[in-house]
Design a protein around this motif. Sequence first.
Motif, PDB file in Angstrom:
ATOM      1  N   VAL A 177      -7.264   8.397  -9.956  1.00  0.00           N
ATOM      2  CA  VAL A 177      -5.957   8.732  -9.400  1.00  0.00           C
ATOM      3  C   VAL A 177      -5.336   7.458  -8.834  1.00  0.00           C
ATOM      4  N   LEU A 178      -4.070   7.276  -9.169  1.00  0.00           N
ATOM      5  CA  LEU A 178      -3.352   6.102  -8.657  1.00  0.00           C
ATOM      6  C   LEU A 178      -2.450   6.536  -7.505  1.00  0.00           C
ATOM      7  N   ILE A 179      -2.724   5.974  -6.313  1.00  0.00           N
ATOM      8  CA  ILE A 179      -1.810   6.173  -5.180  1.00  0.00           C
ATOM      9  C   ILE A 179      -0.921   4.939  -5.149  1.00  0.00           C
ATOM     10  N   LEU A 180       0.374   5.127  -5.250  1.00  0.00           N
ATOM     11  CA  LEU A 180       1.270   3.984  -5.447  1.00  0.00           C
ATOM     12  C   LEU A 180       2.432   4.004  -4.462  1.00  0.00           C
ATOM     13  N   SER A 181       2.690   2.843  -3.892  1.00  0.00           N
ATOM     14  CA  SER A 181       3.823   2.714  -2.974  1.00  0.00           C
ATOM     15  C   SER A 181       5.134   2.845  -3.725  1.00  0.00           C
ATOM     16  N   GLU A 182       6.063   3.561  -3.118  1.00  0.00           N
ATOM     17  CA  GLU A 182       7.377   3.675  -3.764  1.00  0.00           C
ATOM     18  C   GLU A 182       8.126   2.350  -3.712  1.00  0.00           C
ATOM     19  N   PHE A 183       7.617   1.374  -2.951  1.00  0.00           N
ATOM     20  CA  PHE A 183       8.288   0.076  -2.842  1.00  0.00           C
ATOM     21  C   PHE A 183       7.669  -1.001  -3.742  1.00  0.00           C
ATOM     22  N   ALA A 184       6.759  -0.591  -4.607  1.00  0.00           N
ATOM     23  CA  ALA A 184       6.244  -1.520  -5.636  1.00  0.00           C
ATOM     24  C   ALA A 184       7.159  -1.378  -6.849  1.00  0.00           C
ATOM     25  N   GLY A 185       7.472  -2.507  -7.511  1.00  0.00           N
ATOM     26  CA  GLY A 185       8.301  -2.435  -8.715  1.00  0.00           C
ATOM     27  C   GLY A 185       7.712  -1.457  -9.729  1.00  0.00           C
ATOM     28  N   ALA A 186       6.376  -1.382  -9.785  1.00  0.00           N
ATOM     29  CA  ALA A 186       5.707  -0.509 -10.758  1.00  0.00           C
ATOM     30  C   ALA A 186       6.103   0.956 -10.590  1.00  0.00           C
ATOM     31  N   ALA A 187       6.593   1.318  -9.400  1.00  0.00           N
ATOM     32  CA  ALA A 187       6.944   2.722  -9.162  1.00  0.00           C
ATOM     33  C   ALA A 187       8.113   3.173 -10.040  1.00  0.00           C
ATOM     34  N   GLU A 188       9.005   2.243 -10.405  1.00  0.00           N
ATOM     35  CA  GLU A 188      10.132   2.636 -11.268  1.00  0.00           C
ATOM     36  C   GLU A 188       9.614   3.204 -12.584  1.00  0.00           C
ATOM     37  N   GLN A 189       8.450   2.731 -13.000  1.00  0.00           N
ATOM     38  CA  GLN A 189       7.891   3.139 -14.287  1.00  0.00           C
ATOM     39  C   GLN A 189       6.831   4.231 -14.138  1.00  0.00           C
ATOM     40  N   LEU A 190       6.008   4.162 -13.065  1.00  0.00           N
ATOM     41  CA  LEU A 190       4.806   4.995 -13.010  1.00  0.00           C
ATOM     42  C   LEU A 190       4.915   6.158 -12.021  1.00  0.00           C
ATOM     43  N   ALA A 191       6.094   6.326 -11.424  1.00  0.00           N
ATOM     44  CA  ALA A 191       6.246   7.292 -10.324  1.00  0.00           C
ATOM     45  C   ALA A 191       5.772   8.700 -10.672  1.00  0.00           C
ATOM     46  N   LYS A 192       6.063   9.146 -11.877  1.00  0.00           N
ATOM     47  CA  LYS A 192       5.821  10.563 -12.188  1.00  0.00           C
ATOM     48  C   LYS A 192       4.349  10.947 -12.168  1.00  0.00           C
ATOM     49  N   GLN A 193       3.491  10.051 -12.643  1.00  0.00           N
ATOM     50  CA  GLN A 193       2.079  10.413 -12.788  1.00  0.00           C
ATOM     51  C   GLN A 193       1.209   9.875 -11.657  1.00  0.00           C
ATOM     52  N   ALA A 194       1.782   9.009 -10.814  1.00  0.00           N
ATOM     53  CA  ALA A 194       1.005   8.512  -9.671  1.00  0.00           C
ATOM     54  C   ALA A 194       1.299   9.411  -8.470  1.00  0.00           C
ATOM     55  N   LEU A 195       0.512   9.252  -7.396  1.00  0.00           N
ATOM     56  CA  LEU A 195       0.877   9.915  -6.137  1.00  0.00           C
ATOM     57  C   LEU A 195       1.687   8.883  -5.366  1.00  0.00           C
ATOM     58  N   LEU A 196       2.961   9.145  -5.225  1.00  0.00           N
ATOM     59  CA  LEU A 196       3.866   8.150  -4.645  1.00  0.00           C
ATOM     60  C   LEU A 196       3.873   8.254  -3.121  1.00  0.00           C
ATOM     61  N   VAL A 197       3.768   7.114  -2.439  1.00  0.00           N
ATOM     62  CA  VAL A 197       3.773   7.161  -0.965  1.00  0.00           C
ATOM     63  C   VAL A 197       4.695   6.092  -0.386  1.00  0.00           C
ATOM     64  N   ASN A 198       5.154   6.376   0.828  1.00  0.00           N
ATOM     65  CA  ASN A 198       5.817   5.365   1.642  1.00  0.00           C
ATOM     66  C   ASN A 198       4.725   4.795   2.554  1.00  0.00           C
ATOM     67  N   PRO A 199       4.336   3.537   2.364  1.00  0.00           N
ATOM     68  CA  PRO A 199       3.166   3.019   3.106  1.00  0.00           C
ATOM     69  C   PRO A 199       3.371   2.961   4.621  1.00  0.00           C
ATOM     70  N   TYR A 200       4.632   3.020   5.054  1.00  0.00           N
ATOM     71  CA  TYR A 200       4.893   3.041   6.499  1.00  0.00           C
ATOM     72  C   TYR A 200       4.632   4.438   7.086  1.00  0.00           C
ATOM     73  N   ASP A 201       4.576   5.444   6.205  1.00  0.00           N
ATOM     74  CA  ASP A 201       4.371   6.822   6.652  1.00  0.00           C
ATOM     75  C   ASP A 201       2.869   7.134   6.598  1.00  0.00           C
ATOM     76  N   LEU A 202       2.184   6.860   7.689  1.00  0.00           N
ATOM     77  CA  LEU A 202       0.716   6.974   7.698  1.00  0.00           C
ATOM     78  C   LEU A 202       0.272   8.413   7.461  1.00  0.00           C
ATOM     79  N   GLU A 203       1.032   9.338   8.026  1.00  0.00           N
ATOM     80  CA  GLU A 203       0.665  10.753   7.913  1.00  0.00           C
ATOM     81  C   GLU A 203       0.661  11.188   6.439  1.00  0.00           C
ATOM     82  N   LYS A 204       1.756  10.868   5.739  1.00  0.00           N
ATOM     83  CA  LYS A 204       1.846  11.328   4.338  1.00  0.00           C
ATOM     84  C   LYS A 204       0.934  10.505   3.427  1.00  0.00           C
ATOM     85  N   THR A 205       0.700   9.260   3.779  1.00  0.00           N
ATOM     86  CA  THR A 205      -0.242   8.474   2.959  1.00  0.00           C
ATOM     87  C   THR A 205      -1.645   9.059   3.121  1.00  0.00           C
ATOM     88  N   ALA A 206      -1.978   9.471   4.349  1.00  0.00           N
ATOM     89  CA  ALA A 206      -3.284  10.117   4.576  1.00  0.00           C
ATOM     90  C   ALA A 206      -3.369  11.398   3.747  1.00  0.00           C
TER      91      ALA A 206
END
Length: 478
Positions: A398-427
């Motif tokens: 499973v790929l957990i991916l920051s929404e602020f990585a350029g890769a998110a524009e391409q991989l957002a749908k199949q990764a678990l997208l997170v805002n790394p500043y949001d500790l609660e949702k990243t957890a």
Amino acid sequence: MKQRMLVVSNRLPIVVGEQEGQWTISPGTGGLVTALAPIMSANHGTWVGWPGCDQSAPLDRLCGQFAEEQGYALAPLPLSEEEVEAYYRGFSNETLWPLFHDLLGNCHFKLEHFKVYQSVNRKFAELTASTCSIDDFVWVHDYQLILVAHYLRQLGVDQPLAFFLHIPFPSADLFRRLPWKDQLLTGLLEYDLIGFQTLRDHRNFVHSATSLADDTRVVSRHRQYTLLRQGERIIKVGHFPISIDFNQFATQAASEQVADAAWYLHENYQRRQIMLGIDRLDYTKGIPERFLAFERALEKYPQMRQKISLLQVVVPSRTLVPDYLNLKTLLEQLAGRINGRFSQHGWVPVHYYYRNLDQTQLLAHYRTAEIAAVTPLRDGMNLVAKEYCASSVENRGVLILSEFAGAAEQLAKQALLVNPYDLEKTADAMYAAFTMPVEQQQQRMARLRNDIRRHDVHRWVRSFMAAADRRSDHDIES
Ligand code: F6P
């Protein structure tokens, strides 16, 4: 491509070593080298850059040997320690790097550093001008060398020039904080083709150019590029997401050597999941935030305790820049604190290593980890995300991916997208990854791998070159 290619980048794509008085030179391993080397050797290109090695190395001889072995030439530009300090560590890495990654608080604005940045860019331009001929395709790379086109024009080079920015381009509002924004913007606009990683960077730049530079307007907008007019000149601005050599990663990761190393690695984590983080030591990578999110996950989801470890590898980088050293200390403290708090007999929650990994070990880590946490605060692309998927040859993970990585524009749908500043949702995302059913993992990973396979680094080069080639759209639209 028939044109000879002349690549200009801060570092030359080489590794120079010495053992018992014997000097060696070999090609570097980054994605850019992998992508460009075949074209460079096919058309006998030249690569201009800082050798970055010990000044006592016999550079001329080593570069000659490299040209013979690899089929393309190197034009090394040695820099003094003072230049490296002010141009590379100073303006490039203490001003542009944090500013372009939206981290204004880490920026240092020093006129002295900017002056040396200008003079070193001029040196790069002088060496490039003396190396290039009128038909060469000149391709300059990255934030360290934004002003090269400006000096090439001063030196009378008037052929089309191309530039690719490997890191993000900030919003106009942030960019205008830079005291030397005018010089950099004018300098960038002296290229004919300017490539960015993502649509967001592309748009940010167009907004800066049209709102902050004189006499610059949009001529036409297209799906992948925008044509700008500045005075008489037309400039093409586009986005070209960089990638990896998918087949190389997938083939090597499937080898027996890697399979053995992966098995051995997981033996130490029996009946446990590995959540992997692999990053250069860099405050843009969000590693402390990742540690804190993992700590929160262990608090919130006790069922994760003893069943998962965060294996964080940090690769030494830019260690002479003070902010990087401070980060190292912080990571050691955080890992110690979390382990002190949660460790139980036979289980340590955070395994933290500060070291380089060789290619077999790197692939073994990717292949065996059930989860990859790629959570930068901001990143141009982030190739670790793509390398992890390409190396997941069992089609799981499973790929957990920051929404602020350029890769998110391409991989957002199949990764678990997170805002790394949001500790609660990243957890929460860490828990979701930990409990994701295998079929769902396989479905997502298969799609990720397909996407990365289709959009590999060779396609990246081809699409950039094609954009540079399409002079006709200037004629049509002017
Ligand atoms: O991502 C930008 C970049 O400059 C890469 O080109 C390079 O591999 C990485 O950062 C490391 O940078 P440095 O050359 O400063 O070690």
